[in-house]
Design a protein around this motif. Sequence first.
Motif, PDB file in Angstrom:
ATOM      1  N   THR A 108       0.834  -1.207   0.000  1.00 49.60           N
ATOM      2  CA  THR A 108       0.000   0.000   0.000  1.00 49.60           C
ATOM      3  C   THR A 108       0.866   1.252   0.000  1.00 49.60           C
ATOM      4  O   THR A 108       0.576   2.232  -0.709  1.00 49.60           O
ATOM      5  N   LYS A 109       1.946   1.228   0.776  1.00 50.51           N
ATOM      6  CA  LYS A 109       2.859   2.373   0.816  1.00 50.51           C
ATOM      7  C   LYS A 109       3.523   2.577  -0.547  1.00 50.51           C
ATOM      8  O   LYS A 109       3.644   3.720  -1.025  1.00 50.51           O
ATOM      9  N   ASP A 110       3.938   1.474  -1.175  1.00 48.17           N
ATOM     10  CA  ASP A 110       4.568   1.582  -2.496  1.00 48.17           C
ATOM     11  C   ASP A 110       3.592   2.160  -3.521  1.00 48.17           C
ATOM     12  O   ASP A 110       3.967   3.013  -4.343  1.00 48.17           O
ATOM     13  N   ILE A 111       2.343   1.694  -3.475  1.00 48.11           N
ATOM     14  CA  ILE A 111       1.338   2.210  -4.413  1.00 48.11           C
ATOM     15  C   ILE A 111       1.090   3.691  -4.165  1.00 48.11           C
ATOM     16  O   ILE A 111       0.980   4.493  -5.099  1.00 48.11           O
ATOM     17  N   THR A 112       1.033   4.060  -2.891  1.00 47.30           N
ATOM     18  CA  THR A 112       0.820   5.470  -2.546  1.00 47.30           C
ATOM     19  C   THR A 112       1.970   6.335  -3.043  1.00 47.30           C
ATOM     20  O   THR A 112       1.762   7.405  -3.630  1.00 47.30           O
ATOM     21  N   ASP A 113       3.193   5.840  -2.824  1.00 46.17           N
ATOM     22  CA  ASP A 113       4.367   6.615  -3.233  1.00 46.17           C
ATOM     23  C   ASP A 113       4.415   6.825  -4.741  1.00 46.17           C
ATOM     24  O   ASP A 113       4.815   7.889  -5.229  1.00 46.17           O
ATOM     25  N   VAL A 114       4.012   5.804  -5.499  1.00 47.03           N
ATOM     26  CA  VAL A 114       4.178   5.879  -6.944  1.00 47.03           C
ATOM     27  C   VAL A 114       2.984   6.514  -7.656  1.00 47.03           C
ATOM     28  O   VAL A 114       3.120   7.009  -8.773  1.00 47.03           O
ATOM     29  N   SER A 115       1.808   6.527  -7.014  1.00 49.47           N
ATOM     30  CA  SER A 115       0.621   6.985  -7.741  1.00 49.47           C
ATOM     31  C   SER A 115      -0.137   8.137  -7.086  1.00 49.47           C
ATOM     32  O   SER A 115      -0.925   8.807  -7.753  1.00 49.47           O
ATOM     33  N   SER A 116       0.079   8.353  -5.812  1.00 48.50           N
ATOM     34  CA  SER A 116      -0.724   9.370  -5.130  1.00 48.50           C
ATOM     35  C   SER A 116      -0.182  10.779  -5.369  1.00 48.50           C
ATOM     36  O   SER A 116       1.024  10.991  -5.550  1.00 48.50           O
ATOM     37  N   THR A 117      -1.085  11.721  -5.342  1.00 48.90           N
ATOM     38  CA  THR A 117      -0.731  13.127  -5.554  1.00 48.90           C
ATOM     39  C   THR A 117      -0.167  13.737  -4.281  1.00 48.90           C
ATOM     40  O   THR A 117      -0.684  13.501  -3.184  1.00 48.90           O
ATOM     41  N   ASP A 118       0.895  14.530  -4.463  1.00 49.22           N
ATOM     42  CA  ASP A 118       1.409  15.343  -3.355  1.00 49.22           C
ATOM     43  C   ASP A 118       0.571  16.621  -3.322  1.00 49.22           C
ATOM     44  O   ASP A 118       0.712  17.496  -4.182  1.00 49.22           O
ATOM     45  N   VAL A 119      -0.331  16.715  -2.362  1.00 50.37           N
ATOM     46  CA  VAL A 119      -1.308  17.807  -2.336  1.00 50.37           C
ATOM     47  C   VAL A 119      -0.632  19.174  -2.278  1.00 50.37           C
ATOM     48  O   VAL A 119      -1.017  20.107  -2.997  1.00 50.37           O
ATOM     49  N   ALA A 120       0.384  19.306  -1.443  1.00 52.22           N
ATOM     50  CA  ALA A 120       1.067  20.596  -1.312  1.00 52.22           C
ATOM     51  C   ALA A 120       1.731  20.990  -2.628  1.00 52.22           C
ATOM     52  O   ALA A 120       1.637  22.145  -3.084  1.00 52.22           O
ATOM     53  N   GLU A 121       2.385  20.008  -3.248  1.00 49.80           N
ATOM     54  CA  GLU A 121       3.040  20.276  -4.527  1.00 49.80           C
ATOM     55  C   GLU A 121       2.014  20.616  -5.599  1.00 49.80           C
ATOM     56  O   GLU A 121       2.225  21.517  -6.426  1.00 49.80           O
ATOM     57  N   LEU A 122       0.882  19.900  -5.591  1.00 50.76           N
ATOM     58  CA  LEU A 122      -0.169  20.162  -6.569  1.00 50.76           C
ATOM     59  C   LEU A 122      -0.721  21.580  -6.406  1.00 50.76           C
ATOM     60  O   LEU A 122      -0.934  22.295  -7.396  1.00 50.76           O
ATOM     61  N   ALA A 123      -0.947  21.985  -5.172  1.00 45.07           N
ATOM     62  CA  ALA A 123      -1.480  23.334  -4.925  1.00 45.07           C
ATOM     63  C   ALA A 123      -0.515  24.401  -5.432  1.00 45.07           C
ATOM     64  O   ALA A 123      -0.923  25.402  -6.050  1.00 45.07           O
ATOM     65  N   THR A 124       0.773  24.170  -5.198  1.00 33.82           N
ATOM     66  CA  THR A 124       1.783  25.133  -5.660  1.00 33.82           C
ATOM     67  C   THR A 124       1.797  25.227  -7.184  1.00 33.82           C
ATOM     68  O   THR A 124       1.830  26.325  -7.767  1.00 33.82           O
ATOM     69  N   LYS A 125       1.760  24.061  -7.830  1.00 35.99           N
ATOM     70  CA  LYS A 125       1.775  24.055  -9.297  1.00 35.99           C
ATOM     71  C   LYS A 125       0.510  24.687  -9.870  1.00 35.99           C
ATOM     72  O   LYS A 125       0.560  25.380 -10.896  1.00 35.99           O
ATOM     73  N   MET A 126      -0.623  24.443  -9.227  1.00 35.53           N
ATOM     74  CA  MET A 126      -1.869  25.049  -9.702  1.00 35.53           C
ATOM     75  C   MET A 126      -1.801  26.576  -9.617  1.00 35.53           C
ATOM     76  O   MET A 126      -2.240  27.288 -10.531  1.00 35.53           O
ATOM     77  N   MET A 127      -1.252  27.061  -8.528  1.00 36.39           N
ATOM     78  CA  MET A 127      -1.115  28.515  -8.373  1.00 36.39           C
ATOM     79  C   MET A 127      -0.164  29.076  -9.425  1.00 36.39           C
ATOM     80  O   MET A 127      -0.410  30.149  -9.999  1.00 36.39           O
ATOM     81  N   GLN A 128       0.912  28.320  -9.690  1.00 37.17           N
ATOM     82  CA  GLN A 128       1.858  28.766 -10.714  1.00 37.17           C
ATOM     83  C   GLN A 128       1.185  28.830 -12.082  1.00 37.17           C
ATOM     84  O   GLN A 128       1.351  29.807 -12.834  1.00 37.17           O
ATOM     85  N   GLN A 129       0.423  27.775 -12.406  1.00 37.73           N
ATOM     86  CA  GLN A 129      -0.246  27.747 -13.701  1.00 37.73           C
ATOM     87  C   GLN A 129      -1.281  28.868 -13.814  1.00 37.73           C
ATOM     88  O   GLN A 129      -1.422  29.498 -14.867  1.00 37.73           O
ATOM     89  N   GLN A 130      -1.997  29.118 -12.728  1.00 35.45           N
ATOM     90  CA  GLN A 130      -3.003  30.177 -12.750  1.00 35.45           C
ATOM     91  C   GLN A 130      -2.345  31.543 -12.928  1.00 35.45           C
ATOM     92  O   GLN A 130      -2.828  32.400 -13.680  1.00 35.45           O
ATOM     93  N   THR A 131      -1.224  31.722 -12.240  1.00 29.25           N
ATOM     94  CA  THR A 131      -0.489  32.995 -12.358  1.00 29.25           C
ATOM     95  C   THR A 131       0.033  33.185 -13.774  1.00 29.25           C
ATOM     96  O   THR A 131      -0.080  34.280 -14.367  1.00 29.25           O
TER      97      THR A 131
END
Length: 445
Positions: free
Chosen positions: A400-423
């Motif tokens: 489960t940890k391996d699946i999470t590491d390889v497929s799950s979204t890093d929420v903090a990183e996603l929020a930062t990238k979304m703000m960058q794209q919006q800007t």
Amino acid sequence: MAIRVSSDYSVLRYQKDLNELEYNKTKLMEQGDGSKLHRPSDNSVDYSRYLRYDVSEGENDRYQKSVKAGLSWMNSTQTALSGMEDIQKTFKAKTIQAANDDKAESSGDWPAIAREMMAGIQQIVSLGNTQLGDRYIFSGQADLKQPFAMTAPSNKVERGVAKTLDDRQAAFFNDASNQKSGDFLHQMLALKGDNGKEYYLNTLTGAVYSKEFVQEGYKDVIAKGRSTVNASDSIGSIPVGTPGTASSIIAQNFKNTGEVKTPGGAVGTVDGTTVRFATVKQQIATYNGDMRYISMVKQNGSTEPTADTVNKTGRDLFGRDLFDDENSGNTVSGTAMLNNMLTVYEQTNNSNPHWLSSDGVTLADAANQVTLQAHTETGARTRLYNDMTDILTNHKENITKDITDVSSTDVAELATKMMQQQTLMSMSLSMGARILPLSLVDYLR
């Protein structure tokens, strides 16, 4: 003309950049569901790892279900075996009590002891027919068949009588049994002469001994310094065929339950008299399951019968005796010790303390030892499966940890990238409004 081409190119390039920004924003928006992998093109390396981990997780889930089912089966088995052991211990105590009762049938405790014995045997048969859901746990792979049945008291048959040797007798008559003989038993076949005497036949060698010699006479031989039997101790011999084949004297004359095929027939002549098989008229228990095991695999690799089987059959519960061991030439009955207990019951019912003291107690003890062995093996296998439960649970957490590491979204990183794209999008639109050539609409304002 050159300026117009340059302006068109700038517009196209600007539109392309805006589309890329929108595409990247859309890709980031997809990750809002918590997964950063939706298709192989998102990240081919991580997606390949994700597929491998997903397969491992599926296998782990199947093994956990298999282990859980195996534990359920073995727990039911242990409960039934515990009940059988308790009954067999009581049965042995009653056998000893009966063996020590030298009173006449009318004044002794024989009838009461016999009734208690039969009640115990009937309860053992009932426990042998234990079900888990609609499956009989002691039927082998034929688990939809009720495994154990017992003939009615009105339908008794003639069963052969075996002479069960104690440890000292077995050491002296060391050729009467071998590695292929019954579980915890060393036995000869009892014969009855027309002269009223009783004899014992070694079914492996054909040697016949008098009852007196087997019971007491051999002790005099030991006292004189000889520790094992020799040819001079027998009073005759009878052809016994080839042990372990259909030509053996057991297979020729007895069913695997010990029932005599042709009661009363002469076996041969010994000590100047015709001898026949000694028998007792009794009820017979039969086994209707098979001797195959059920494997519930708990890890990758091929099936390991020594480690993956979770069930016990009639062979495991009630062992083998003279009439169905490997030397007999008969198939396994699945009820050997159960039929021996019925013999003990019948001898008790017939008020035969001498047989009970010389043979009955040993048979009752052997029946308990066979069941105890099956219980011990099941307990050890249960502990193994419990350990495997912990291993699989830990493995599940790692997967489960391996699946999470390889497929799950890093929420903090996603929020930062979304703000960058919006800007970037806002800046691009603002910049485009300033530098793009004016359109006809702008001039008409």
